[in-house]
Design a protein around this motif. Structure first.
Motif, mmCIF file in Angstrom:
data_model
loop_
_atom_site.group_PDB
_atom_site.id
_atom_site.type_symbol
_atom_site.label_atom_id
_atom_site.label_comp_id
_atom_site.label_asym_id
_atom_site.label_seq_id
_atom_site.Cartn_x
_atom_site.Cartn_y
_atom_site.Cartn_z
ATOM 1 N N VAL A 74 1.888 75.382 70.344
ATOM 2 C CA VAL A 74 0.818 75.123 71.312
ATOM 3 C C VAL A 74 -0.303 76.144 71.116
ATOM 4 C CG1 VAL A 74 0.226 74.982 73.761
ATOM 5 C CG2 VAL A 74 2.430 74.109 72.963
ATOM 6 N N VAL A 75 0.077 77.410 70.939
ATOM 7 C CA VAL A 75 -0.916 78.452 70.674
ATOM 8 C C VAL A 75 -1.699 78.121 69.404
ATOM 9 C CG1 VAL A 75 -1.253 80.887 70.121
ATOM 10 C CG2 VAL A 75 0.421 80.225 71.868
ATOM 11 N N ILE B 86 -11.738 72.647 74.213
ATOM 12 C CA ILE B 86 -10.899 73.090 75.329
ATOM 13 C C ILE B 86 -11.153 74.568 75.583
ATOM 14 C CG2 ILE B 86 -8.550 73.349 76.206
ATOM 15 C CD1 ILE B 86 -7.694 71.150 74.254
ATOM 16 N N SER B 87 -11.566 74.910 76.813
ATOM 17 C CA SER B 87 -11.735 76.305 77.184
ATOM 18 C C SER B 87 -11.591 76.425 78.698
ATOM 19 C CB SER B 87 -13.100 76.837 76.745
ATOM 20 O OG SER B 87 -13.152 78.252 76.813
ATOM 21 N N GLY B 88 -10.925 77.484 79.124
ATOM 22 C CA GLY B 88 -10.675 77.701 80.545
ATOM 23 C C GLY B 88 -9.436 76.990 81.059
ATOM 24 N N ALA B 89 -8.614 76.478 80.151
ATOM 25 C CA ALA B 89 -7.426 75.723 80.555
ATOM 26 C C ALA B 89 -6.240 76.644 80.774
ATOM 27 C CB ALA B 89 -7.070 74.693 79.495
ATOM 28 N N ALA B 90 -5.354 76.222 81.665
ATOM 29 C CA ALA B 90 -4.054 76.883 81.899
ATOM 30 C C ALA B 90 -2.982 75.837 81.637
ATOM 31 C CB ALA B 90 -3.953 77.422 83.318
ATOM 32 N N ILE B 91 -2.316 75.956 80.513
ATOM 33 C CA ILE B 91 -1.462 74.881 80.014
ATOM 34 C C ILE B 91 0.013 75.199 80.263
ATOM 35 C CG2 ILE B 91 -0.759 73.611 77.950
ATOM 36 C CD1 ILE B 91 -3.559 74.147 76.840
ATOM 37 N N PRO B 92 0.703 74.385 81.069
ATOM 38 C CA PRO B 92 2.135 74.597 81.301
ATOM 39 C C PRO B 92 2.930 74.330 80.026
ATOM 40 C CG PRO B 92 1.182 73.125 82.966
ATOM 41 C CD PRO B 92 0.193 73.245 81.844
ATOM 42 N N VAL B 93 3.857 75.199 79.712
ATOM 43 C CA VAL B 93 4.768 74.990 78.588
ATOM 44 C C VAL B 93 6.189 75.207 79.108
ATOM 45 C CG1 VAL B 93 3.192 75.416 76.661
ATOM 46 C CG2 VAL B 93 4.217 77.364 77.828
ATOM 47 N N TYR B 94 6.554 74.396 80.115
ATOM 48 C CA TYR B 94 7.814 74.599 80.832
ATOM 49 C C TYR B 94 9.016 73.967 80.144
ATOM 50 C CZ TYR B 94 4.523 75.269 84.783
ATOM 51 O OH TYR B 94 3.506 75.674 85.603
ATOM 52 N N GLY B 95 8.788 72.923 79.339
ATOM 53 C CA GLY B 95 9.924 72.144 78.875
ATOM 54 C C GLY B 95 10.610 71.494 80.070
ATOM 55 N N ARG B 96 11.928 71.612 80.149
ATOM 56 C CA ARG B 96 12.677 71.090 81.295
ATOM 57 C C ARG B 96 13.226 72.213 82.162
ATOM 58 N NH1 ARG B 96 17.252 68.329 80.147
ATOM 59 N NH2 ARG B 96 17.523 69.345 78.109
ATOM 60 N N ALA B 97 12.676 73.410 81.978
ATOM 61 C CA ALA B 97 13.172 74.562 82.745
ATOM 62 C C ALA B 97 12.798 74.419 84.213
ATOM 63 C CB ALA B 97 12.587 75.850 82.178
ATOM 64 N N HIS C 180 20.883 76.254 78.651
ATOM 65 C CA HIS C 180 19.842 76.765 77.767
ATOM 66 C C HIS C 180 19.081 75.658 77.053
ATOM 67 C CE1 HIS C 180 22.754 80.395 77.618
ATOM 68 N NE2 HIS C 180 21.926 80.499 78.641
ATOM 69 N N SER C 181 19.624 74.464 77.025
ATOM 70 C CA SER C 181 18.927 73.356 76.376
ATOM 71 C C SER C 181 17.661 72.966 77.139
ATOM 72 C CB SER C 181 19.845 72.143 76.248
ATOM 73 O OG SER C 181 20.122 71.579 77.521
ATOM 74 N N ARG C 182 17.563 73.390 78.395
ATOM 75 C CA ARG C 182 16.396 73.067 79.207
ATOM 76 C C ARG C 182 15.250 74.062 78.979
ATOM 77 N NH1 ARG C 182 17.869 69.206 82.921
ATOM 78 N NH2 ARG C 182 15.941 69.538 84.096
ATOM 79 N N TRP C 183 15.565 75.175 78.369
ATOM 80 C CA TRP C 183 14.559 76.193 78.118
ATOM 81 C C TRP C 183 13.733 75.848 76.874
ATOM 82 C CZ3 TRP C 183 17.906 81.257 78.790
ATOM 83 C CH2 TRP C 183 18.384 81.307 80.106
ATOM 84 N N VAL C 184 12.603 76.512 76.711
ATOM 85 C CA VAL C 184 11.700 76.215 75.604
ATOM 86 C C VAL C 184 11.840 77.278 74.522
ATOM 87 C CG1 VAL C 184 9.313 75.790 74.946
ATOM 88 C CG2 VAL C 184 10.111 75.127 77.215
ATOM 89 N N ALA C 185 11.982 76.840 73.286
ATOM 90 C CA ALA C 185 12.098 77.764 72.160
ATOM 91 C C ALA C 185 10.754 78.437 71.893
ATOM 92 C CB ALA C 185 12.564 77.021 70.919
ATOM 93 N N PRO C 186 10.758 79.709 71.481
ATOM 94 C CA PRO C 186 9.497 80.402 71.190
ATOM 95 C C PRO C 186 8.634 79.686 70.158
ATOM 96 C CG PRO C 186 11.295 81.989 71.326
ATOM 97 C CD PRO C 186 11.913 80.621 71.386
ATOM 98 N N ASN C 187 9.262 79.108 69.127
ATOM 99 C CA ASN C 187 8.439 78.467 68.090
ATOM 100 C C ASN C 187 7.744 77.207 68.603
ATOM 101 O OD1 ASN C 187 10.701 76.852 68.190
ATOM 102 N ND2 ASN C 187 11.093 76.865 65.992
#
Length: 238
Positions: free
Chosen positions: A215-216, A227-238, A203-210
């Motif tokens: 980023v939001v 910035i507009s039209g971007a698709a931003i990865p928020v994967y962490g190490r998952a 679970h340490s590889r997952w990203v916390a909601p906060n």
């Protein structure tokens, strides 16, 4: 960052990610309005959060797939608070587990309804009020699966891919209106439900909601106006 004087709507604000987004916006001084389903959802959300004394959290029961009801509700929000500046489309859901040839169309439709239809209807209802304000920000929650498909999640992935198309189309349409539209692409979010579903994962590889909420917060803030039209990865190490 301060969002004082800004009016934000967060769909899906009662969930793990949605409530983190609500908290981040409140902490920045925004007034946050959350549509919900069950009568006690807003009370439960208030109990989970620690809103600053200067911030306002409000909401009302609303079916996000009902176009007329959403338009009426958002008009009421704009009338009560003076406008709408921010929309974060968190509402959605996941379903999978079967290959395409075993997935009934009803599940495809359900995934499109909760992930795409809600975002389309909310965006269409909020944009006129942003145009009236002369600015605005929309953030849609898509998924890593939208760009990196996996087995047995075709309906979910297709719906989230459509959210990316919606994001790109809105960004192009609103480019000259001072309204930014972006998407984030979470992978596995570190929530109690996901931990229960996969207790043996790291679970340490997952990203916390906060962390995703921050980023939001950046995307709806003044430093992200270019910035507009971007698709931003928020994967962490998952």
């Amino acid at each position: 960052m301060t969002l004082e004087g800004k009016i934000a709507i967060v769909t899906g604000g009662g969930g793990a990610l949605g409530s983190a987004v609500v908290q981040a916006l409140l902490d920045a001084g925004a007034t946050v309005w959350v549509p919900y389903l069950a009568a006690d959802d807003l009370d439960r959300l208030r109990q989970r959060l620690t809103p600053p004394t200067s911030a306002t959290l409000d909401g009302a029961p609303l079916d996000l797939t009902d176009e007329a009801a959403v338009q009426q509700a958002y008009s009421q929000v704009a009338g009560t608070y003076g406008g709408i500046d921010i929309l974060v489309n968190v509402a959605g859901g996941f379903a999978g587990g079967e290959p395409v040839h075993r997935t009934p169309w009803a599940l495809w439709q359900q995934q499109l309804d909760i992930n795409l239809k809600t975002a389309v209807i909310s965006s269409a209802a909020a944009i006129p009020h942003m145009l009236a304000r002369g600015s605005g920000s929309i953030v849609n929650v898509s998924s890593r699966t939208a760009t990196q498909s996996a087995r047995n999640v075709a309906a979910y992935g297709a719906a989230k891919r459509a959210v990316l198309q919606l994001t790109e189309a809105l960004a192009a349409e609103l480019r000259d209106s001072n309204i930014t539209v972006n998407a984030i692409l979470p992978s596995v979010i570190d929530t109690p439900a996901n931990r229960a579903a996969d207790p043996n994962a790291d679970h340490s590889r997952w990203v916390a909601p906060n962390a995703i909420a921050r980023v939001v917060l950046f995307l709806v803030g003044p430093d992200a106006r270019i910035i507009s039209g971007a698709a931003i990865p928020v994967y962490g190490r998952a």
